[in-house]
Scaffold this motif. Structure first.
Motif, PDB file in Angstrom:
ATOM      1  N   MET A  32     -10.628  -3.310   1.538  1.00 28.58           N
ATOM      2  CA  MET A  32     -11.212  -4.649   1.394  1.00 28.58           C
ATOM      3  C   MET A  32     -10.143  -5.685   1.012  1.00 28.58           C
ATOM      4  N   PHE A  33      -9.017  -5.233   0.486  1.00 26.99           N
ATOM      5  CA  PHE A  33      -7.941  -6.155   0.136  1.00 26.99           C
ATOM      6  C   PHE A  33      -7.054  -6.503   1.337  1.00 26.99           C
ATOM      7  N   TYR A  34      -7.220  -5.799   2.456  1.00 26.96           N
ATOM      8  CA  TYR A  34      -6.446  -6.076   3.664  1.00 26.96           C
ATOM      9  C   TYR A  34      -6.822  -7.423   4.277  1.00 26.96           C
ATOM     10  N   ARG A  35      -8.078  -7.826   4.126  1.00 26.80           N
ATOM     11  CA  ARG A  35      -8.611  -9.019   4.778  1.00 26.80           C
ATOM     12  C   ARG A  35      -7.731 -10.241   4.505  1.00 26.80           C
ATOM     13  N   GLY A  36      -7.347 -10.925   5.559  1.00 27.44           N
ATOM     14  CA  GLY A  36      -6.558 -12.147   5.434  1.00 27.44           C
ATOM     15  C   GLY A  36      -5.068 -11.931   5.250  1.00 27.44           C
ATOM     16  N   SER A  37      -4.608 -10.701   5.345  1.00 28.87           N
ATOM     17  CA  SER A  37      -3.178 -10.413   5.152  1.00 28.87           C
ATOM     18  C   SER A  37      -2.363 -10.786   6.380  1.00 28.87           C
ATOM     19  N   GLN A  38      -1.203 -11.327   6.141  1.00 30.07           N
ATOM     20  CA  GLN A  38      -0.258 -11.594   7.215  1.00 30.07           C
ATOM     21  C   GLN A  38       0.766 -10.467   7.346  1.00 30.07           C
ATOM     22  N   ALA A  39       0.909  -9.671   6.281  1.00 28.00           N
ATOM     23  CA  ALA A  39       1.879  -8.573   6.316  1.00 28.00           C
ATOM     24  C   ALA A  39       1.436  -7.462   5.369  1.00 28.00           C
ATOM     25  N   ALA A  40       1.875  -6.259   5.692  1.00 27.35           N
ATOM     26  CA  ALA A  40       1.634  -5.108   4.826  1.00 27.35           C
ATOM     27  C   ALA A  40       2.952  -4.373   4.639  1.00 27.35           C
ATOM     28  N   VAL A  41       3.195  -3.951   3.418  1.00 25.41           N
ATOM     29  CA  VAL A  41       4.377  -3.158   3.092  1.00 25.41           C
ATOM     30  C   VAL A  41       3.875  -1.788   2.657  1.00 25.41           C
ATOM     31  N   ILE A  42       4.245  -0.767   3.421  1.00 26.45           N
ATOM     32  CA  ILE A  42       3.855   0.597   3.075  1.00 26.45           C
ATOM     33  C   ILE A  42       5.019   1.215   2.309  1.00 26.45           C
ATOM     34  N   VAL A  43       4.731   1.660   1.093  1.00 30.78           N
ATOM     35  CA  VAL A  43       5.777   2.150   0.193  1.00 30.78           C
ATOM     36  C   VAL A  43       5.607   3.652  -0.002  1.00 30.78           C
ATOM     37  N   TYR A  44       6.725   4.365   0.007  1.00 33.67           N
ATOM     38  CA  TYR A  44       6.711   5.800  -0.287  1.00 33.67           C
ATOM     39  C   TYR A  44       7.901   6.115  -1.187  1.00 33.67           C
ATOM     40  N   SER A  45       7.872   7.295  -1.791  1.00 37.05           N
ATOM     41  CA  SER A  45       8.938   7.718  -2.688  1.00 37.05           C
ATOM     42  C   SER A  45       9.864   8.696  -1.971  1.00 37.05           C
ATOM     43  N   ILE A  46      11.157   8.461  -2.070  1.00 35.89           N
ATOM     44  CA  ILE A  46      12.108   9.390  -1.456  1.00 35.89           C
ATOM     45  C   ILE A  46      12.161  10.715  -2.220  1.00 35.89           C
ATOM     46  N   ASP A  47      11.565  10.733  -3.411  1.00 36.26           N
ATOM     47  CA  ASP A  47      11.523  11.948  -4.229  1.00 36.26           C
ATOM     48  C   ASP A  47      10.292  12.812  -3.983  1.00 36.26           C
ATOM     49  N   ASP A  48       9.357  12.320  -3.154  1.00 30.75           N
ATOM     50  CA  ASP A  48       8.099  13.038  -2.958  1.00 30.75           C
ATOM     51  C   ASP A  48       7.728  13.018  -1.477  1.00 30.75           C
ATOM     52  N   ILE A 101       0.833  -1.193   0.000  1.00 27.99           N
ATOM     53  CA  ILE A 101       0.000   0.000   0.000  1.00 27.99           C
ATOM     54  C   ILE A 101       0.868   1.243   0.000  1.00 27.99           C
ATOM     55  N   GLY A 102       0.302   2.333  -0.452  1.00 28.29           N
ATOM     56  CA  GLY A 102       1.005   3.604  -0.520  1.00 28.29           C
ATOM     57  C   GLY A 102       0.411   4.436  -1.639  1.00 28.29           C
ATOM     58  N   ASP A 103       0.846   5.658  -1.725  1.00 28.94           N
ATOM     59  CA  ASP A 103       0.357   6.560  -2.756  1.00 28.94           C
ATOM     60  C   ASP A 103       0.686   6.038  -4.153  1.00 28.94           C
ATOM     61  N   SER A 104       0.057   6.650  -5.129  1.00 29.46           N
ATOM     62  CA  SER A 104       0.306   6.317  -6.526  1.00 29.46           C
ATOM     63  C   SER A 104       1.731   6.720  -6.916  1.00 29.46           C
ATOM     64  N   ASN A 105       2.323   5.957  -7.799  1.00 25.04           N
ATOM     65  CA  ASN A 105       3.655   6.245  -8.372  1.00 25.04           C
ATOM     66  C   ASN A 105       4.794   6.212  -7.354  1.00 25.04           C
ATOM     67  N   VAL A 106       4.685   5.349  -6.351  1.00 20.41           N
ATOM     68  CA  VAL A 106       5.790   5.222  -5.389  1.00 20.41           C
ATOM     69  C   VAL A 106       6.653   3.988  -5.648  1.00 20.41           C
ATOM     70  N   GLY A 107       6.186   3.075  -6.498  1.00 20.88           N
ATOM     71  CA  GLY A 107       7.000   1.916  -6.847  1.00 20.88           C
ATOM     72  C   GLY A 107       6.475   0.568  -6.371  1.00 20.88           C
ATOM     73  N   LYS A 108       5.241   0.500  -5.905  1.00 14.66           N
ATOM     74  CA  LYS A 108       4.686  -0.766  -5.422  1.00 14.66           C
ATOM     75  C   LYS A 108       4.730  -1.841  -6.506  1.00 14.66           C
ATOM     76  N   THR A 109       4.236  -1.511  -7.678  1.00 13.03           N
ATOM     77  CA  THR A 109       4.203  -2.466  -8.788  1.00 13.03           C
ATOM     78  C   THR A 109       5.608  -2.903  -9.171  1.00 13.03           C
ATOM     79  N   CYS A 110       6.545  -1.975  -9.212  1.00 14.15           N
ATOM     80  CA  CYS A 110       7.927  -2.293  -9.586  1.00 14.15           C
ATOM     81  C   CYS A 110       8.590  -3.217  -8.571  1.00 14.15           C
ATOM     82  N   ILE A 111       8.341  -2.990  -7.295  1.00 16.69           N
ATOM     83  CA  ILE A 111       8.913  -3.856  -6.259  1.00 16.69           C
ATOM     84  C   ILE A 111       8.368  -5.276  -6.393  1.00 16.69           C
TER      85      ILE A 111
END
Length: 107
Positions: free
Chosen positions: A72-88, A10-20
């Motif tokens: 609604m996608f949190y349900r059943g999660s064992q972990a969450a990764v919060i992603v942010y951009s060092i440029d923003d 989870i995190g704002d748009s364009n922080v790199g979640k998809t890339c990671i």
């Protein structure tokens, strides 16, 4: 033994979640990822001598207009990764929102 874990990104748009996630699941680097709409799901399997481990990676939309559906996608999660951009700096400041959202929506 068989193990399965759900990890949400989870995190704002364009922080790199998809890339990671792409790097973790297929060892690819995306130069130009398109914004995620709603969510995407990826799976990796790791086999060890003693067990099989399946890890589900859930890539959630970061755009503010999707914030109401992301929990609604949190349900059943064992972990969450919060992603942010060092440029923003705003994406770092928004971490508090995502922490509170997790607290309010997890068991």
């Amino acid at each position: 033994m068989e193990y399965e874990a759900k990890v949400i990104f989870i995190g704002d748009s364009n922080v790199g979640k998809t890339c990671i996630i792409k790097r973790c699941t297929s060892n690819e680097f995306l130069e130009n990822a398109t914004p995620t709409l709603s969510s995407n799901y990826s799976l990796i399997s790791i086999k060890t001598a003693e067990s099989n481990i399946r890890i589900q990676f859930w890539d959630t939309a970061g755009d503010e207009k999707y914030r109401s559906i992301v929990p609604m996608f949190y349900r059943g999660s064992q972990a969450a990764v919060i992603v942010y951009s060092i440029d923003d700096r705003k994406t770092f400041q928004d971490i508090d929102y995502f922490i509170e959202s997790l607290k309010a929506n997890l068991d």
